[in-house]
Design a protein around this motif. Structure first.
Motif, PDB file in Angstrom:
ATOM      1  N   VAL A  98       0.864  -1.182   0.000  1.00  0.00           N
ATOM      2  CA  VAL A  98       0.000   0.000   0.000  1.00  0.00           C
ATOM      3  C   VAL A  98       0.896   1.226   0.000  1.00  0.00           C
ATOM      4  O   VAL A  98       2.113   1.127   0.179  1.00  0.00           O
ATOM      5  N   ALA A  99       0.291   2.403  -0.209  1.00  0.00           N
ATOM      6  CA  ALA A  99       1.065   3.648  -0.250  1.00  0.00           C
ATOM      7  C   ALA A  99       0.805   4.452   1.022  1.00  0.00           C
ATOM      8  O   ALA A  99      -0.350   4.740   1.344  1.00  0.00           O
ATOM      9  N   GLU A 100       1.864   4.813   1.747  1.00  0.00           N
ATOM     10  CA  GLU A 100       1.715   5.619   2.969  1.00  0.00           C
ATOM     11  C   GLU A 100       2.492   6.918   2.827  1.00  0.00           C
ATOM     12  O   GLU A 100       3.678   6.929   2.469  1.00  0.00           O
ATOM     13  N   LEU A 101       1.817   8.027   3.115  1.00  0.00           N
ATOM     14  CA  LEU A 101       2.401   9.356   2.969  1.00  0.00           C
ATOM     15  C   LEU A 101       3.269   9.714   4.170  1.00  0.00           C
ATOM     16  O   LEU A 101       2.822   9.652   5.312  1.00  0.00           O
ATOM     17  N   LYS A 102       4.523  10.095   3.892  1.00  0.00           N
ATOM     18  CA  LYS A 102       5.433  10.595   4.923  1.00  0.00           C
ATOM     19  C   LYS A 102       5.205  12.095   5.098  1.00  0.00           C
ATOM     20  O   LYS A 102       4.446  12.703   4.327  1.00  0.00           O
ATOM     21  N   PRO A 103       5.809  12.755   6.079  1.00  0.00           N
ATOM     22  CA  PRO A 103       5.564  14.188   6.305  1.00  0.00           C
ATOM     23  C   PRO A 103       5.895  15.042   5.074  1.00  0.00           C
ATOM     24  O   PRO A 103       7.012  14.997   4.544  1.00  0.00           O
ATOM     25  N   VAL A 104       4.891  15.810   4.607  1.00  0.00           N
ATOM     26  CA  VAL A 104       5.052  16.708   3.456  1.00  0.00           C
ATOM     27  C   VAL A 104       4.209  17.956   3.709  1.00  0.00           C
ATOM     28  O   VAL A 104       3.360  17.985   4.591  1.00  0.00           O
ATOM     29  N   CYS A 105       4.419  18.972   2.896  1.00  0.00           N
ATOM     30  CA  CYS A 105       3.575  20.168   2.939  1.00  0.00           C
ATOM     31  C   CYS A 105       2.614  20.211   1.758  1.00  0.00           C
ATOM     32  O   CYS A 105       1.653  20.969   1.772  1.00  0.00           O
ATOM     33  N   TRP A 106       2.876  19.451   0.712  1.00  0.00           N
ATOM     34  CA  TRP A 106       1.958  19.339  -0.413  1.00  0.00           C
ATOM     35  C   TRP A 106       2.145  17.971  -1.057  1.00  0.00           C
ATOM     36  O   TRP A 106       3.184  17.331  -0.911  1.00  0.00           O
ATOM     37  N   PHE A 107       1.126  17.521  -1.748  1.00  0.00           N
ATOM     38  CA  PHE A 107       1.231  16.234  -2.442  1.00  0.00           C
ATOM     39  C   PHE A 107       0.157  16.152  -3.525  1.00  0.00           C
ATOM     40  O   PHE A 107      -0.846  16.885  -3.497  1.00  0.00           O
ATOM     41  N   GLU A 108       0.387  15.296  -4.474  1.00  0.00           N
ATOM     42  CA  GLU A 108      -0.620  14.983  -5.493  1.00  0.00           C
ATOM     43  C   GLU A 108      -0.410  13.557  -5.971  1.00  0.00           C
ATOM     44  O   GLU A 108       0.724  13.142  -6.243  1.00  0.00           O
ATOM     45  N   VAL A 109      -1.486  12.796  -6.018  1.00  0.00           N
ATOM     46  CA  VAL A 109      -1.442  11.477  -6.643  1.00  0.00           C
ATOM     47  C   VAL A 109      -2.489  11.453  -7.737  1.00  0.00           C
ATOM     48  O   VAL A 109      -3.572  12.029  -7.602  1.00  0.00           O
ATOM     49  N   THR A 110      -2.158  10.820  -8.839  1.00  0.00           N
ATOM     50  CA  THR A 110      -3.089  10.693  -9.956  1.00  0.00           C
ATOM     51  C   THR A 110      -3.136   9.238 -10.384  1.00  0.00           C
ATOM     52  O   THR A 110      -2.257   8.438 -10.033  1.00  0.00           O
ATOM     53  N   GLY A 111      -4.133   8.892 -11.150  1.00  0.00           N
ATOM     54  CA  GLY A 111      -4.233   7.523 -11.632  1.00  0.00           C
ATOM     55  C   GLY A 111      -5.201   7.418 -12.793  1.00  0.00           C
ATOM     56  O   GLY A 111      -6.026   8.304 -13.021  1.00  0.00           O
ATOM     57  N   LYS A 112      -5.094   6.318 -13.512  1.00  0.00           N
ATOM     58  CA  LYS A 112      -5.980   6.046 -14.643  1.00  0.00           C
ATOM     59  C   LYS A 112      -6.350   4.574 -14.610  1.00  0.00           C
ATOM     60  O   LYS A 112      -5.492   3.710 -14.426  1.00  0.00           O
ATOM     61  N   ILE A 113      -7.625   4.287 -14.749  1.00  0.00           N
ATOM     62  CA  ILE A 113      -8.099   2.906 -14.730  1.00  0.00           C
ATOM     63  C   ILE A 113      -8.893   2.636 -16.001  1.00  0.00           C
ATOM     64  O   ILE A 113      -9.826   3.378 -16.329  1.00  0.00           O
ATOM     65  N   GLU A 114      -8.519   1.591 -16.726  1.00  0.00           N
ATOM     66  CA  GLU A 114      -9.264   1.196 -17.913  1.00  0.00           C
ATOM     67  C   GLU A 114     -10.603   0.582 -17.500  1.00  0.00           C
ATOM     68  O   GLU A 114     -10.713  -0.067 -16.452  1.00  0.00           O
ATOM     69  N   THR A 115     -11.615   0.774 -18.349  1.00  0.00           N
ATOM     70  CA  THR A 115     -12.961   0.315 -18.008  1.00  0.00           C
ATOM     71  C   THR A 115     -13.452  -0.836 -18.886  1.00  0.00           C
ATOM     72  O   THR A 115     -14.629  -1.199 -18.801  1.00  0.00           O
ATOM     73  N   LYS A 116     -12.575  -1.429 -19.688  1.00  0.00           N
ATOM     74  CA  LYS A 116     -13.035  -2.458 -20.620  1.00  0.00           C
ATOM     75  C   LYS A 116     -13.571  -3.699 -19.921  1.00  0.00           C
ATOM     76  O   LYS A 116     -14.387  -4.434 -20.490  1.00  0.00           O
TER      77      LYS A 116
END
Length: 262
Positions: free
Chosen positions: A134-152
């Protein structure tokens, strides 16, 4: 009149196959004749995805071809025991009552870290997660995660909702005092859904997330309608660009797509 005299079992099976899994189960208790028709492979293969053989072949569960003695057994295996496909990065399942496809993409494959640098995320293994990491966020002042999922893989002519599946570490900060922004977009459509939400509603903020009952929480990112023959994708992002407030402890398991409840 005995219906078996005037209507062959094959014809009754064909009729039942035009209903739903829930209806087929109900009809199977009407009589022994109805049970034989309702439990037939003709009925339950119609409720399986048209490419179910390819889905099984692309999974670590290829033994299902031999261990499931009927198409009904195979259907309920998908409904009760979801399988991993795409190198264990995606969970495939069927909604039990409708037979609609559900899927979940793990954080390792389903998100891309843009702002905040990958060095600000760790990838631990948690016993309560269905995915290896899994993904766990460490100490930051800003962040962005993006993703794309196919729907077929998804069922056609169905309204789906996308959910962020997450939780917090014992030590967390910054998510109860400031909202994050969720963005959701269906590829090929101009409209984009945006919303600001509190993921950790500890300070009286509205709590829009729901407890899933499996050790995780979820919050809806957006919804879309999957048309017949349409094989596009959904794009999402989660971000906070506040440069003055430290935040950490967010754990993302993945993104789940499932039929929208009405």
């Amino acid at each position: 009149m005995d219906i078996s005299v005037v209507l062959p079992e094959e014809c009754l099976s064909k009729i039942i196959s035009l209903t739903s899994p829930k209806d087929a189960c109900r009809l199977s208790v009407v009589s022994p004749f109805f049970k034989c028709a309702a439990d037939s492979d003709t009925v339950w293969e119609s409720f399986l995805p048209s490419d179910y053989e390819g889905i099984i072949s692309n999974s670590a569960s290829s033994s299902l071809f031999s261990t499931c003695s009927s198409k009904k057994d195979l259907y309920f295996h998908f409904a009760n025991k979801p399988i991993f496909i795409n190198s264990a990065n995606t969970i495939f399942a069927l909604e039990k009552e409708s037979g609609k496809v559900c899927c979940m993409v793990g954080a390792k494959a389903g998100i891309s870290v843009t702002w905040g640098s990958k060095s600000y995320w760790t990838w631990p293994s948690l016993p309560e997660s269905r995915f290896p990491e899994v993904a766990e966020l460490k100490p930051v002042c800003w962040f962005e995660v993006t993703g794309k999922i196919e729907t077929k893989l998804l069922s056609p002519e169905t309204t789906y909702a996308a959910y962020l599946v997450f939780k917090f570490a014992d030590s967390r900060n910054g998510f109860d005092t400031r909202p994050v922004e969720l963005c959701f977009h269906v590829r090929g459509m101009e409209e984009e859904e945006r919303s600001k939400v509190f993921l950790d509603a500890q300070a009286g903020a509205p709590n829009l997330s729901q407890d899933r009952g499996d050790g995780w929480r979820e919050i809806e990112i957006g919804e879309f309608f999957k048309k017949h023959g349409e094989n596009g994708g959904v794009v999402y992002s989660l971000f906070d660009f506040d440069g003055f407030s430290s935040k950490h402890g967010l754990i993302i398991e993945g993104i789940e797509l499932r039929p929208k409840s009405v």
